[in-house]
Structure formats: structure tokens, C-alpha cells
Write a protein that holds these residues in place. Structure first.
Motif, PDB file in Angstrom:
ATOM      1  N   TRP A 153       2.469  -0.361  -4.862  1.00  0.00           N
ATOM      2  CA  TRP A 153       2.258  -1.798  -5.022  1.00  0.00           C
ATOM      3  C   TRP A 153       1.332  -2.338  -3.941  1.00  0.00           C
ATOM      4  O   TRP A 153       0.612  -3.325  -4.149  1.00  0.00           O
ATOM      5  N   ASP A 154       1.355  -1.677  -2.786  1.00  0.00           N
ATOM      6  CA  ASP A 154       0.567  -2.133  -1.649  1.00  0.00           C
ATOM      7  C   ASP A 154      -0.933  -2.051  -1.936  1.00  0.00           C
ATOM      8  O   ASP A 154      -1.688  -2.972  -1.613  1.00  0.00           O
ATOM      9  N   ASN A 155      -1.376  -0.950  -2.546  1.00  0.00           N
ATOM     10  CA  ASN A 155      -2.792  -0.828  -2.886  1.00  0.00           C
ATOM     11  C   ASN A 155      -3.211  -1.858  -3.926  1.00  0.00           C
ATOM     12  O   ASN A 155      -4.305  -2.426  -3.864  1.00  0.00           O
ATOM     13  N   ALA A 156      -2.340  -2.104  -4.882  1.00  0.00           N
ATOM     14  CA  ALA A 156      -2.646  -3.109  -5.899  1.00  0.00           C
ATOM     15  C   ALA A 156      -2.707  -4.499  -5.276  1.00  0.00           C
ATOM     16  O   ALA A 156      -3.562  -5.320  -5.636  1.00  0.00           O
ATOM     17  N   THR A 370       3.142  -7.827   5.663  1.00  0.00           N
ATOM     18  CA  THR A 370       3.669  -8.600   4.539  1.00  0.00           C
ATOM     19  C   THR A 370       4.552  -7.724   3.651  1.00  0.00           C
ATOM     20  O   THR A 370       4.485  -6.500   3.691  1.00  0.00           O
ATOM     21  N   VAL A 371       5.349  -8.399   2.831  1.00  0.00           N
ATOM     22  CA  VAL A 371       6.194  -7.728   1.848  1.00  0.00           C
ATOM     23  C   VAL A 371       5.494  -7.762   0.495  1.00  0.00           C
ATOM     24  O   VAL A 371       4.434  -8.376   0.342  1.00  0.00           O
ATOM     25  N   GLN A 372       6.081  -7.112  -0.488  1.00  0.00           N
ATOM     26  CA  GLN A 372       5.531  -7.161  -1.828  1.00  0.00           C
ATOM     27  C   GLN A 372       5.543  -8.609  -2.312  1.00  0.00           C
ATOM     28  O   GLN A 372       6.555  -9.303  -2.234  1.00  0.00           O
ATOM     29  N   GLY A 373       4.400  -9.088  -2.778  1.00  0.00           N
ATOM     30  CA  GLY A 373       4.260 -10.493  -3.147  1.00  0.00           C
ATOM     31  C   GLY A 373       3.430 -11.267  -2.147  1.00  0.00           C
ATOM     32  O   GLY A 373       2.937 -12.350  -2.450  1.00  0.00           O
ATOM     33  N   GLY A 383       1.337 -15.288  15.615  1.00  0.00           N
ATOM     34  CA  GLY A 383       0.710 -16.060  16.676  1.00  0.00           C
ATOM     35  C   GLY A 383      -0.639 -16.606  16.261  1.00  0.00           C
ATOM     36  O   GLY A 383      -1.506 -15.864  15.789  1.00  0.00           O
ATOM     37  N   LEU A 384      -0.822 -17.919  16.426  1.00  0.00           N
ATOM     38  CA  LEU A 384      -2.077 -18.563  16.064  1.00  0.00           C
ATOM     39  C   LEU A 384      -3.203 -18.023  16.928  1.00  0.00           C
ATOM     40  O   LEU A 384      -3.104 -17.975  18.152  1.00  0.00           O
ATOM     41  N   ASN A 385      -4.275 -17.613  16.271  1.00  0.00           N
ATOM     42  CA  ASN A 385      -5.442 -17.016  16.929  1.00  0.00           C
ATOM     43  C   ASN A 385      -5.119 -15.687  17.611  1.00  0.00           C
ATOM     44  O   ASN A 385      -5.901 -15.208  18.439  1.00  0.00           O
ATOM     45  N   LYS A 386      -4.009 -15.101  17.259  1.00  0.00           N
ATOM     46  CA  LYS A 386      -3.652 -13.746  17.698  1.00  0.00           C
ATOM     47  C   LYS A 386      -3.726 -12.775  16.534  1.00  0.00           C
ATOM     48  O   LYS A 386      -4.226 -11.662  16.670  1.00  0.00           O
ATOM     49  N   ILE A 387      -3.202 -13.191  15.372  1.00  0.00           N
ATOM     50  CA  ILE A 387      -3.269 -12.367  14.167  1.00  0.00           C
ATOM     51  C   ILE A 387      -4.634 -12.554  13.522  1.00  0.00           C
ATOM     52  O   ILE A 387      -5.088 -13.691  13.325  1.00  0.00           O
ATOM     53  N   ASP A 388      -5.297 -11.453  13.200  1.00  0.00           N
ATOM     54  CA  ASP A 388      -6.596 -11.526  12.524  1.00  0.00           C
ATOM     55  C   ASP A 388      -6.428 -11.554  11.012  1.00  0.00           C
ATOM     56  O   ASP A 388      -6.973 -12.428  10.340  1.00  0.00           O
ATOM     57  N   VAL A 389      -5.706 -10.582  10.476  1.00  0.00           N
ATOM     58  CA  VAL A 389      -5.447 -10.507   9.041  1.00  0.00           C
ATOM     59  C   VAL A 389      -4.057  -9.918   8.833  1.00  0.00           C
ATOM     60  O   VAL A 389      -3.429  -9.417   9.764  1.00  0.00           O
ATOM     61  N   ALA A 390      -3.593  -9.978   7.599  1.00  0.00           N
ATOM     62  CA  ALA A 390      -2.296  -9.404   7.241  1.00  0.00           C
ATOM     63  C   ALA A 390      -2.486  -8.379   6.141  1.00  0.00           C
ATOM     64  O   ALA A 390      -3.488  -8.394   5.410  1.00  0.00           O
ATOM     65  N   ALA A 391      -1.491  -7.469   6.004  1.00  0.00           N
ATOM     66  CA  ALA A 391      -1.548  -6.418   4.988  1.00  0.00           C
ATOM     67  C   ALA A 391      -0.129  -5.929   4.714  1.00  0.00           C
ATOM     68  O   ALA A 391       0.786  -6.162   5.513  1.00  0.00           O
ATOM     69  N   PRO A 392       0.086  -5.241   3.596  1.00  0.00           N
ATOM     70  CA  PRO A 392       1.426  -4.752   3.267  1.00  0.00           C
ATOM     71  C   PRO A 392       1.974  -3.799   4.329  1.00  0.00           C
ATOM     72  O   PRO A 392       1.272  -2.884   4.779  1.00  0.00           O
ATOM     73  N   GLY A 393       3.246  -4.009   4.710  1.00  0.00           N
ATOM     74  CA  GLY A 393       3.861  -3.150   5.714  1.00  0.00           C
ATOM     75  C   GLY A 393       5.332  -2.876   5.486  1.00  0.00           C
ATOM     76  O   GLY A 393       5.963  -2.210   6.306  1.00  0.00           O
ATOM     77  N   SER A 394       5.891  -3.387   4.397  1.00  0.00           N
ATOM     78  CA  SER A 394       7.309  -3.193   4.122  1.00  0.00           C
ATOM     79  C   SER A 394       7.503  -2.208   2.973  1.00  0.00           C
ATOM     80  O   SER A 394       6.936  -2.383   1.893  1.00  0.00           O
ATOM     81  N   SER A 395       8.282  -1.151   3.232  1.00  0.00           N
ATOM     82  CA  SER A 395       8.609  -0.144   2.231  1.00  0.00           C
ATOM     83  C   SER A 395       7.347   0.455   1.605  1.00  0.00           C
ATOM     84  O   SER A 395       7.125   0.374   0.394  1.00  0.00           O
ATOM     85  N   ILE A 396       6.547   1.079   2.456  1.00  0.00           N
ATOM     86  CA  ILE A 396       5.273   1.658   2.038  1.00  0.00           C
ATOM     87  C   ILE A 396       5.434   3.161   1.806  1.00  0.00           C
ATOM     88  O   ILE A 396       5.906   3.899   2.670  1.00  0.00           O
ATOM     89  N   MET A 413       2.666   0.263   9.436  1.00  0.00           N
ATOM     90  CA  MET A 413       2.274   0.590   8.075  1.00  0.00           C
ATOM     91  C   MET A 413       1.234  -0.393   7.537  1.00  0.00           C
ATOM     92  O   MET A 413       0.446  -0.064   6.648  1.00  0.00           O
ATOM     93  N   ALA A 414       1.216  -1.619   8.086  1.00  0.00           N
ATOM     94  CA  ALA A 414       0.230  -2.617   7.672  1.00  0.00           C
ATOM     95  C   ALA A 414      -1.153  -2.284   8.216  1.00  0.00           C
ATOM     96  O   ALA A 414      -2.163  -2.364   7.511  1.00  0.00           O
ATOM     97  N   SER A 415      -1.203  -1.892   9.487  1.00  0.00           N
ATOM     98  CA  SER A 415      -2.480  -1.620  10.151  1.00  0.00           C
ATOM     99  C   SER A 415      -3.349  -0.596   9.415  1.00  0.00           C
ATOM    100  O   SER A 415      -4.553  -0.826   9.242  1.00  0.00           O
ATOM    101  N   PRO A 416      -2.815   0.547   8.964  1.00  0.00           N
ATOM    102  CA  PRO A 416      -3.693   1.512   8.279  1.00  0.00           C
ATOM    103  C   PRO A 416      -4.264   1.018   6.963  1.00  0.00           C
ATOM    104  O   PRO A 416      -5.299   1.530   6.513  1.00  0.00           O
ATOM    105  N   HIS A 417      -3.636   0.041   6.324  1.00  0.00           N
ATOM    106  CA  HIS A 417      -4.260  -0.561   5.138  1.00  0.00           C
ATOM    107  C   HIS A 417      -5.577  -1.223   5.527  1.00  0.00           C
ATOM    108  O   HIS A 417      -6.589  -1.093   4.825  1.00  0.00           O
ATOM    109  N   VAL A 418      -5.558  -1.918   6.655  1.00  0.00           N
ATOM    110  CA  VAL A 418      -6.769  -2.606   7.113  1.00  0.00           C
ATOM    111  C   VAL A 418      -7.800  -1.593   7.607  1.00  0.00           C
ATOM    112  O   VAL A 418      -9.001  -1.753   7.369  1.00  0.00           O
ATOM    113  N   ALA A 419      -7.338  -0.535   8.283  1.00  0.00           N
ATOM    114  CA  ALA A 419      -8.263   0.522   8.701  1.00  0.00           C
ATOM    115  C   ALA A 419      -8.938   1.141   7.487  1.00  0.00           C
ATOM    116  O   ALA A 419     -10.143   1.457   7.512  1.00  0.00           O
ATOM    117  N   GLY A 420      -8.177   1.332   6.407  1.00  0.00           N
ATOM    118  CA  GLY A 420      -8.744   1.867   5.176  1.00  0.00           C
ATOM    119  C   GLY A 420      -9.771   0.932   4.561  1.00  0.00           C
ATOM    120  O   GLY A 420     -10.836   1.366   4.111  1.00  0.00           O
TER     121      GLY A 420
END
Length: 483
Positions: A153-156, A370-373, A383-396, A413-420
Motif C-alpha cells: 500500500w505504501d508504494n501505491a 505516515t500511516v495508510q491513508g 516540528g515546523l521547519n524541521k520536517i521536510d517531507v513525509a512518507a509511509p512508515g507504519s507496517s511496511i 521505514m519512511a526515510s527509504p521511501h524518500v531515498a527511493g
């Protein structure tokens, strides 16, 4: 970042200077330095970073100062003016500053609070056989699903499945998995694994290319991260966010689960010298969850790591890192109750000068989970101006050693989605440098508003807020040409 984001106790341009990796024998205190406490009884074996100006001459003088102070040089980085040293002299930090050579020392700090338990560095072995160098794979107009791709679901959610119709990624793109090691024999990872650029940095931060030394020993974390980035499209198991790029293992986590500063520095410099395009860092640097600039030891270490990251960026590498799993506001730091984690933690007051490294260092992409959804994972730092982006990281779902698959949760688990996604951006826009890839990730992220139920912690606007930064990463928009 809590230990749960890390490989153990998981809840789920500068001149192209040659890399200097100097391994020296034990040195004795020099009689030419009368101010050094030569009569001091030996203390515990400790490692230090010693910072100076970034030039061969200054580094050589500091190496002499290290030996005169009763220490030995483990590794020197002339590119950034950092020497990693080891000593049993309890007065080493004072002694290394004495004498003519000692005047070249800008700062010095211990890299941990407990005695060193690393083994004696061995001479690096010959490099392993060449890694994957097959021709470029640019287009995949009709991707064939792998057996378990429907569970991803994370890739989708980040539209990676749609992005694959444009590109699976280029073989020219190399992603460093700076983690606990990668199982290169896993059928979903072997096709994309680059052994010749893999390394083990976990013995005092000395780069060791002994074949297989970069494999996992006590943790499946790095293998899981690697699968999310680049599990191959091969009719087996799952598909990574960038299934056509190459990956290398940069092992920076020791068997105890620790990532000490000298390991991380080794990883950043190695990645730069091997011309990697993207690196993933799903960890925080031990033993302090937050390294404070005004702390004597911590300030010196913060500066050494900052230099390593800056050098890596200048050499064309984009670093992506996990934000952490403490449900903590990185923009409003108050206390740290978990440091140092190699001994007895001492609660302390902290502020904005105290950084979670490497994720809070300049030009490192900080990723929330983030979670599914698409909602924020409850454990994710924010944190404001600390987080750059978000990505799926729950139950990957991803790869684990031995040819298996498993689910994990965490900003790790969220970080490698962004690296990809970053690897896909580089594949679609090969002329992009790290700052341009960073801009693309921000620009193409899907704006995500704060929760409908008011949460005072989610400050900012829909375009940039404390929970999601500039939004949930979008692989499809990121690989489109002409934007």
C-alpha cells in the motif's frame, strides 16, 4: 530519534582530494611536550575526534600532536580536517592541545562515554568483485507485478507504482544504505547490489572492504531498508520504490546496535568518495540523542559530523534521514532523558543548539512517518521547519535476511521511501545535483493539511506544517520531465 527508529530495539565543489585512511600503531607520549601529563596513570580506552583546518599540513601536525599526547591515529580525513584518535591517557584532551603542533587543534571531543570495545582495525582487504554494471534501464512502460506487490500500500500511496510506468530507475544511480548491513544474497536485492562500493565502518570508523564485512550480523534493519529503496522487479517478492537502481551497503551499526560518530563520519566520507547519488540514514548518532553545540565533547563531535555531511553534499550526495520515533517536537526542544545511551542516562535541559544527527544537519532531508491513508504516525517526531517531507512508515512490508519478508514500523521505514523517490528523480533528471533533487522532493510533495481534529502541535499551513513538512512525497510528479 528513539532507539526504536534504529537497527536495534526497533518498534517495528571541494577538490577531489584522495581519501586518507591511515591506520597507525600505538604511539607513546613525546618527551618534547613537557606540558603533557606524562605521568598520568592509564585510563579507559576512549575514541576522540580532533578538528583542525582542512589541509594536509594541518592534519599532519594534529597527527603528531595525537601521538605526542599518548594516542594513536585511527583515521585522518584531510578533506574535512578531522582526525579520529584513540588513547588511554585520561588527560588526552588537554595534552593534545599542548606544544607547537597542538596549537593546530580547533576542538577535541570524546565520541562516547563508555570505554571503547571495538576490535583492532585490520588492514583493508582487496575490494570484492565488481558490482552490477549492466546497461541503463530507463523505461518500464508495462511493469509486471511481483507476487507480493499488491500488499505494498505504501508504494501505491506515494504513486511509485505509477512512476514505474515512466522509469524503474537508472543503473547509473547508486544509493548507499548506511545502516546495519545488507543481505546481498536476498533474491530481491542481489540483482541490484554493488559489492565493490560496499564497506564496513564499525571498527573504530576505519573503512574496511573485506568481502562480506558489510553484511548484517545481529540486525535485519538495513536489509529491510534496502528492500524499500530498491527491491528488484524480478518476479520475486516485492518491488522497491526504485527497483532499477543500484544499492551499496555502508555498514555503520555495530553488533550492539550503536552508531558512534566515527562510524557515521566514515560512512559519509565513503559515500562521497564512491560518488553515490543518494544515501539513506535511518538512525541517530549515539550515544546522545541530541548533540549540543556548547558541550565540550558534544560540540566537537557535532562539528566533525557537520563537516562530513557538508563534504558529502558538496561531492554530489543527497542524504535522507529518519526524523525519529519519540513523538517529539524538534522545533521546541526542552529536555532529553535518554542520553547518554552507552551508560546511565542523565536527564538534562536542551535547546535549539542540540541537534539530532544526522537528520537535523543542513541539507539532510528529514522524513516524518505516515500511516495508510496519509495521516501522521503517532510515534513520528515532528516540528515546523524541521520536517521536510513525509512518507509511509507504519507496517511496511520489505525484505529481511535469509530471503524472507517482514513488516516494520518507524520513521526508519519512511526515510527509504524518500531515498527511493530521490533515486528516481536522479534517474529521470541525471543532471540534477543534491540541492536540485532536494528542491524537487519539496516541490512535488502533495500538500497535506493538519488533522481536521485540532492538534495544537501541528503548527504552520497546508503547504508547510509541523507534521508533514511540505507534504507527502509524490514519486509520480517527481519523475515527470519538464516541470
Amino acid at each position: 530519534m528513539t532507539r526504536s527508529t534504529r537497527p536495534r530495539r526497533l518498534s517495528a565543489g571541494l577538490a577531489a582530494t584522495a581519501l586518507v585512511l591511515t591506520t597507525l600503531g600505538a604511539a607513546t607520549a613525546a618527551s618534547a611536550v613537557p606540558a603533557a601529563p606524562a605521568a598520568a596513570e592509564p585510563g579507559p580506552l576512549m575514541n576522540y575526534v580532533v578538528n583542525t583546518k582542512a589541509s594536509p599540513g594541518h592534519v599532519r601536525k594534529v597527527e603528531k600532536a595525537v601521538k605526542a599526547a599518548g594516542g594513536k591515529v585511527l583515521v585522518s580525513y584531510q578533506q574535512i580536517g578531522v582526525v579520529v584518535a584513540q588513547s588511554t591517557n585520561p588527560d588526552f584532551k588537554v595534552a593534545v592541545r599542548t606544544g607547537r603542533d597542538g596549537r593546530e587543534v580547533q576542538s577535541v571531543g570524546a565520541t562516547r562515554t563508555a570505554p571503547v570495545a571495538d576490535g583492532i582495525p585490520a588492514a583493508p582487504a582487496a575490494a570484492a568483485a565488481a558490482g552490477v554494471t549492466s546497461s541503463d534501464l530507463e523505461a518500464a512502460t508495462a511493469p509486471v507485478p511481483d507476487p507480493r506487490e499488491s500488499e505494498q500500500w505504501d508504494n501505491a500511496q506515494i504513486k511509485a507504482d505509477q512512476a514505474h510506468a515512466i522509469t524503474d530507475g537508472s543503473r547509473k544511480v547508486l544509493v548507499g544504505i548506511n545502516d546495519s548491513g545488507v543481505d546481498d544474497a536476498h533474491p530481491d536485492l542481489a540483482p541490484n547490489f554493488d559489492a565493490k562500493d560496499s564497506v564496513n565502518c564499525t571498527t573504530n570508523g576505519v573503512a574496511d572492504q573485506t568481502p562480506g564485512g558489510w553484511r548484517p550480523t545481529t540486525s535485519d534493519h538495513g536489509t529491510h531498508v534496502a528492500g524499500t529503496v530498491a527491491a528488484a522487479r524480478n518476479g520475486v517478492g516485492i518491488v522497491g520504490v526504485a527497483p532499477g537502481v543500484r544499492i551499496a551497503s555502508v555498514k555503520v551499526v555495530n553488533d550492539g546496535g550503536y552508531i558512534f560518530p566515527e562510524y557515521a563520519i566514515c560512512g559519509f566520507i565513503w559515500s562521497a568518495e564512491k560518488h553515490m547519488d543518494v544515501t539513506n540514514h535511518s538512525y541517530f548518532i549515539d550515544p546522545f540523542q541530541y548533540w549540543c553545540k556548547d558541550g565540550a565533547d558534544q560540540g566537537a563531535v557535532q562539528e566533525a559530523v557537520r563537516r562530513a555531511v557538508a563534504y558529502s553534499t558538496d561531492r554530489g550526495v543527497l542524504a535522507v534521514a529518519a526524523a525519529g520515533n519519540a513523538n517529539y517536537d524538534l522545533a521546541n526542544k526542552t529536555t532529553d532523558n535518554s542520553s547518554p545511551n552507552d551508560g546511565t542516562p542523565v536527564p538534562r535541559t536542551i535547546d535549539a543548539n542540540c541537534l539530532n544527527m544526522p537528520t537535523e544537519l543542513p541539507h539532510v532531508i528529514t522524513v516524518a512517518s505516515t500511516v495508510q491513508g496519509g495521516a501522521r504516525s503517532g510515534f513520528s517526531n515532528f516540528g515546523l521547519n524541521k520536517i521536510d517531507v513525509a512518507a509511509p512508515g507504519s507496517s511496511i512490508l520489505s525484505t529481511i535476511p535469509g530471503g524472507g519478508y517482514g513488516k516494520k514500523s518507524g520513521t526508519s521505514m519512511a526515510s527509504p521511501h524518500v531515498a527511493g523517490v530521490a533515486a528516481l528523480v536522479k534517474s529521470a533528471h541525471p543532471w540534477f545535483g543534491p540541492l536540485q533533487i532536494e528542491a524537487a522532493l519539496r516541490k512535488q510533495a502533495d500538500d497535506t493539511a493538519c488533522p481536521a481534529v485540532v492538534d495544537a502541535r501541528c503548527t504552520g499551513t497546508t503547504k508547510n506544517n509541523a507534521f508533514f513538512g511540505e507534504g507527502n512525497v509524490d514519486a509520480l510528479d517527481a519523475v515527470k520531465r519538464g516541470w
